[in-house]
Design an enzyme around this catalytic site. Structure first.
Site, PDB file in Angstrom:
ATOM      1  N   ARG A 226       0.842  -1.193   0.000  1.00 16.57           N
ATOM      2  CA  ARG A 226       0.000   0.000   0.000  1.00 16.57           C
ATOM      3  C   ARG A 226       0.883   1.251   0.000  1.00 16.57           C
ATOM      4  O   ARG A 226       1.964   1.253   0.589  1.00 16.57           O
ATOM      5  CB  ARG A 226      -0.905   0.036   1.242  1.00 16.57           C
ATOM      6  CG  ARG A 226      -2.088  -0.910   1.193  1.00 16.57           C
ATOM      7  CD  ARG A 226      -3.131  -0.489   0.159  1.00 16.57           C
ATOM      8  NE  ARG A 226      -4.275  -1.396   0.110  1.00 16.57           N
ATOM      9  CZ  ARG A 226      -4.398  -2.425  -0.744  1.00 16.57           C
ATOM     10  NH1 ARG A 226      -3.469  -2.681  -1.632  1.00 16.57           N
ATOM     11  NH2 ARG A 226      -5.474  -3.184  -0.711  1.00 16.57           N
ATOM     12  N   HIS A 274      -1.172   0.254  -9.817  1.00 15.80           N
ATOM     13  CA  HIS A 274      -1.885  -0.681  -8.927  1.00 15.80           C
ATOM     14  C   HIS A 274      -2.448  -1.877  -9.711  1.00 15.80           C
ATOM     15  O   HIS A 274      -3.656  -2.128  -9.701  1.00 15.80           O
ATOM     16  CB  HIS A 274      -3.004   0.033  -8.153  1.00 15.80           C
ATOM     17  CG  HIS A 274      -3.363  -0.688  -6.878  1.00 15.80           C
ATOM     18  ND1 HIS A 274      -3.742  -0.051  -5.725  1.00 15.80           N
ATOM     19  CD2 HIS A 274      -3.422  -2.020  -6.585  1.00 15.80           C
ATOM     20  CE1 HIS A 274      -4.008  -0.941  -4.779  1.00 15.80           C
ATOM     21  NE2 HIS A 274      -3.823  -2.144  -5.279  1.00 15.80           N
TER      22      HIS A 274
HETATM   23  P1  NAP Z   1      -1.846 -11.435   5.017  1.00 17.34           P
HETATM   24  O1  NAP Z   1      -2.034 -12.856   4.589  1.00 17.34           O
HETATM   25  O2  NAP Z   1      -2.736 -10.884   6.068  1.00 17.34           O
HETATM   26  O3  NAP Z   1      -0.316 -11.332   5.504  1.00 17.34           O
HETATM   27  C1  NAP Z   1       0.187 -10.223   6.175  1.00 17.34           C
HETATM   28  C2  NAP Z   1       1.608 -10.522   6.651  1.00 17.34           C
HETATM   29  O4  NAP Z   1       2.132  -9.325   7.238  1.00 17.34           O
HETATM   30  C3  NAP Z   1       1.657 -11.604   7.753  1.00 17.34           C
HETATM   31  O5  NAP Z   1       2.783 -12.413   7.581  1.00 17.34           O
HETATM   32  C4  NAP Z   1       1.799 -10.784   9.029  1.00 17.34           C
HETATM   33  O6  NAP Z   1       2.480 -11.427  10.079  1.00 17.34           O
HETATM   34  C5  NAP Z   1       2.634  -9.627   8.533  1.00 17.34           C
HETATM   35  N1  NAP Z   1       2.512  -8.481   9.436  1.00 17.34           N
HETATM   36  C6  NAP Z   1       1.384  -7.796   9.795  1.00 17.34           C
HETATM   37  N2  NAP Z   1       1.689  -6.818  10.660  1.00 17.34           N
HETATM   38  C7  NAP Z   1       3.037  -6.872  10.842  1.00 17.34           C
HETATM   39  C8  NAP Z   1       3.950  -6.124  11.619  1.00 17.34           C
HETATM   40  N3  NAP Z   1       3.562  -5.114  12.402  1.00 17.34           N
HETATM   41  N4  NAP Z   1       5.250  -6.469  11.564  1.00 17.34           N
HETATM   42  C9  NAP Z   1       5.674  -7.509  10.802  1.00 17.34           C
HETATM   43  N5  NAP Z   1       4.862  -8.266  10.041  1.00 17.34           N
HETATM   44  C10 NAP Z   1       3.560  -7.951  10.066  1.00 17.34           C
HETATM   45  O7  NAP Z   1      -1.929 -10.458   3.778  1.00 17.34           O
HETATM   46  P2  NAP Z   1      -1.714 -10.823   2.220  1.00 17.34           P
HETATM   47  O8  NAP Z   1      -2.903 -11.505   1.692  1.00 17.34           O
HETATM   48  O9  NAP Z   1      -0.403 -11.482   2.078  1.00 17.34           O
HETATM   49  O10 NAP Z   1      -1.685  -9.347   1.577  1.00 17.34           O
HETATM   50  C11 NAP Z   1      -0.716  -8.386   1.941  1.00 17.34           C
HETATM   51  C12 NAP Z   1      -1.075  -7.026   1.366  1.00 17.34           C
HETATM   52  O11 NAP Z   1      -0.810  -6.978  -0.037  1.00 17.34           O
HETATM   53  C13 NAP Z   1      -2.543  -6.640   1.443  1.00 17.34           C
HETATM   54  O12 NAP Z   1      -2.873  -6.164   2.719  1.00 17.34           O
HETATM   55  C14 NAP Z   1      -2.653  -5.568   0.372  1.00 17.34           C
HETATM   56  O13 NAP Z   1      -2.440  -4.305   0.953  1.00 17.34           O
HETATM   57  C15 NAP Z   1      -1.516  -5.878  -0.584  1.00 17.34           C
HETATM   58  N6  NAP Z   1      -1.985  -6.240  -1.939  1.00 17.34           N
HETATM   59  C16 NAP Z   1      -1.622  -5.461  -2.994  1.00 17.34           C
HETATM   60  C17 NAP Z   1      -2.020  -5.805  -4.280  1.00 17.34           C
HETATM   61  C18 NAP Z   1      -1.593  -5.014  -5.470  1.00 17.34           C
HETATM   62  O14 NAP Z   1      -2.084  -5.246  -6.582  1.00 17.34           O
HETATM   63  N7  NAP Z   1      -0.674  -4.099  -5.349  1.00 17.34           N
HETATM   64  C19 NAP Z   1      -2.800  -6.960  -4.480  1.00 17.34           C
HETATM   65  C20 NAP Z   1      -3.148  -7.721  -3.387  1.00 17.34           C
HETATM   66  C21 NAP Z   1      -2.733  -7.352  -2.108  1.00 17.34           C
HETATM   67  P3  NAP Z   1       1.893 -12.716  10.808  1.00 17.34           P
HETATM   68  O15 NAP Z   1       1.949 -13.806   9.764  1.00 17.34           O
HETATM   69  O16 NAP Z   1       2.840 -12.960  11.907  1.00 17.34           O
HETATM   70  O17 NAP Z   1       0.493 -12.381  11.217  1.00 17.34           O
HETATM   71  C1  GLV Z   2      -5.235  -5.133  -4.079  1.00 19.93           C
HETATM   72  O1  GLV Z   2      -4.651  -4.142  -3.846  1.00 19.93           O
HETATM   73  C2  GLV Z   2      -5.726  -6.032  -3.062  1.00 19.93           C
HETATM   74  O2  GLV Z   2      -5.614  -5.702  -1.875  1.00 19.93           O
HETATM   75  O3  GLV Z   2      -6.263  -7.090  -3.431  1.00 19.93           O
END
Ligand code: NAP
Ligand code: GLV
Length: 311
Positions: A226, A274
């Site tokens: 983000r 994005h």
């Molecule tokens: P997720 O499964 O919730 O994973 C989040 C990870 O971040 C977990 O490993 C978590 O640790 C870690 N985390 C959270 N708070 C933390 C902190 N304070 N310090 C260190 N580590 C921390 O999320 P996801 O599905 O992988 O998605 C991640 C992000 O990608 C989304 O929130 C979104 O903003 C972004 N995204 C972007 C796009 C794009 O097109 N650009 C597309 C999809 C998603 P724990 O495992 O220990 O809980």
């Molecule tokens: C895209 O940014 C997503 O969070 O899926």
């Protein structure tokens, strides 16, 4: 209303809502699909599916609301929305296509950087034959959740030395995992840093000068999580001083990125709008429909967000 069916409201900005309206309308679990904005009576709506942000006053029109789903992986647009009562479950998309596409984008970013592709293409314009060298890279992934975990493991399979950092301890094959107070050790050896954290009060502004000064000099940043993670002026300072060698950015504090923004013309910044990983409706809809069925049957919903933690 048929007891085995629910009404749902879609609030979709940025994307074309048509595949969602068409797909959900065919479901045997759904009575009526409404698309915001609408003047229709929404009093029977129990599922609200959102990609983002939600207009003010929408939730007030939904007295029977029982569940809110983000149509993407991120939920920052929902967990910070005061309209959504704290006892309403919020879910998000976890989907193999979303995961695959994010990993592929990150691999592309790492390889383009490692192989100096931009310099090769600039040389081509001038018919210059310059055999630029390349070296092995240490890649760090901030966040080892659904996306970060897959990205880190896949990069390791491709032969990169991979380090990962998460809030709680993790074990991933081929990945040196760090957590909690180990951020400094994680950052120190990195040639490339990929950010795949959620935005929470603990991670907002985490990509700042103090962090950049802890990575190996000349490291490359890939921010696909983000825009609110990045202190924009600190990135400019780090690039201009050579602390960082470049950045590939897919997300921004303000989207669309304003036309006069300094990132557009910065020679060391590459921008995509994005699109690192965009939800595939046909695939993600399976999860939304499974949760619709679960809601009707009174069962636990899949991929519920911890609203207190913010992700
Ligand atoms: P997720 O499964 O919730 O994973 C989040 C990870 O971040 C977990 O490993 C978590 O640790 C870690 N985390 C959270 N708070 C933390 C902190 N304070 N310090 C260190 N580590 C921390 O999320 P996801 O599905 O992988 O998605 C991640 C992000 O990608 C989304 O929130 C979104 O903003 C972004 N995204 C972007 C796009 C794009 O097109 N650009 C597309 C999809 C998603 P724990 O495992 O220990 O809980
Ligand atoms: C895209 O940014 C997503 O969070 O899926």
């Amino acid at each position: 209303m048929d007891q085995q069916k629910i009404d749902v409201l879609l609030s979709i900005k940025v994307w074309d809502p048509k595949p969602w309206v068409e797909g959900l309308s065919q479901s045997t679990y759904i009575n009526q699909v409404h698309l915001w904005p609408t003047e229709a009576d929404l009093s029977q709506v129990s599922g609200l599916f959102v990609w983002k942000p939600l207009d003010e006053g929408v939730v007030q029109k939904l007295p029977n609301l029982k569940w809110v789903s983000s149509l993407g992986a991120g939920v920052d647009h929902l967990v910070n929305d005061q309209q959504i009562p704290s006892d309403i479950p919020v879910t998000r998309i976890v989907d193999p296509f979303l995961t695959r596409d994010m990993t592929n984008y990150c691999i592309m970013g790492v390889l383009m950087h490692q192989r100096s592709m931009q310099a090769h293409w600039q040389n081509q314009q001038k018919a210059i034959w310059n055999r630029l060298s390349y070296s092995s890279l240490k890649v760090g992934v901030l966040g080892l959740g659904e996306l970060g975990g897959h990205c880190a493991s896949t990069l390791a399979q491709l032969g990169f030395e991979v380090l990962g950092y998460s809030r709680t301890p993790k074990q991933l094959p081929g990945v040196q995992c760090f957590n909690g107070g180990e951020l400094k050790q994680f950052l120190a050896p990195l040639d490339v840093l990929i950010n795949l954290l959620p935005v929470t009060p603990h991670t907002v502004d985490i990509l700042n000068l103090d962090l950049f000064e802890q990575i190996k000099e000349g490291a490359f940043l890939i921010n696909v999580a983000r825009g609110n993670h990045l202190v924009e002026n600190d990135l400019l300072l780090a690039l201009d001083s050579g602390r960082l060698s470049g950045a590939l950015l897919d997300v921004f504090r303000e989207e669309p990125l304003p036309s006069g923004h300094p990132f557009w013309k910065h020679p060391k910044i590459r921008i995509t709008p994005h699109v690192a990983s965009v939800t595939t409706p046909q695939s993600a809809m399976q999860l939304v429909l499974e949760n619709t069925k679960r809601l009707i049957e009174g069962r636990d919903l899949l991929h519920k967000v911890n609203r207190e933690a913010g992700y």
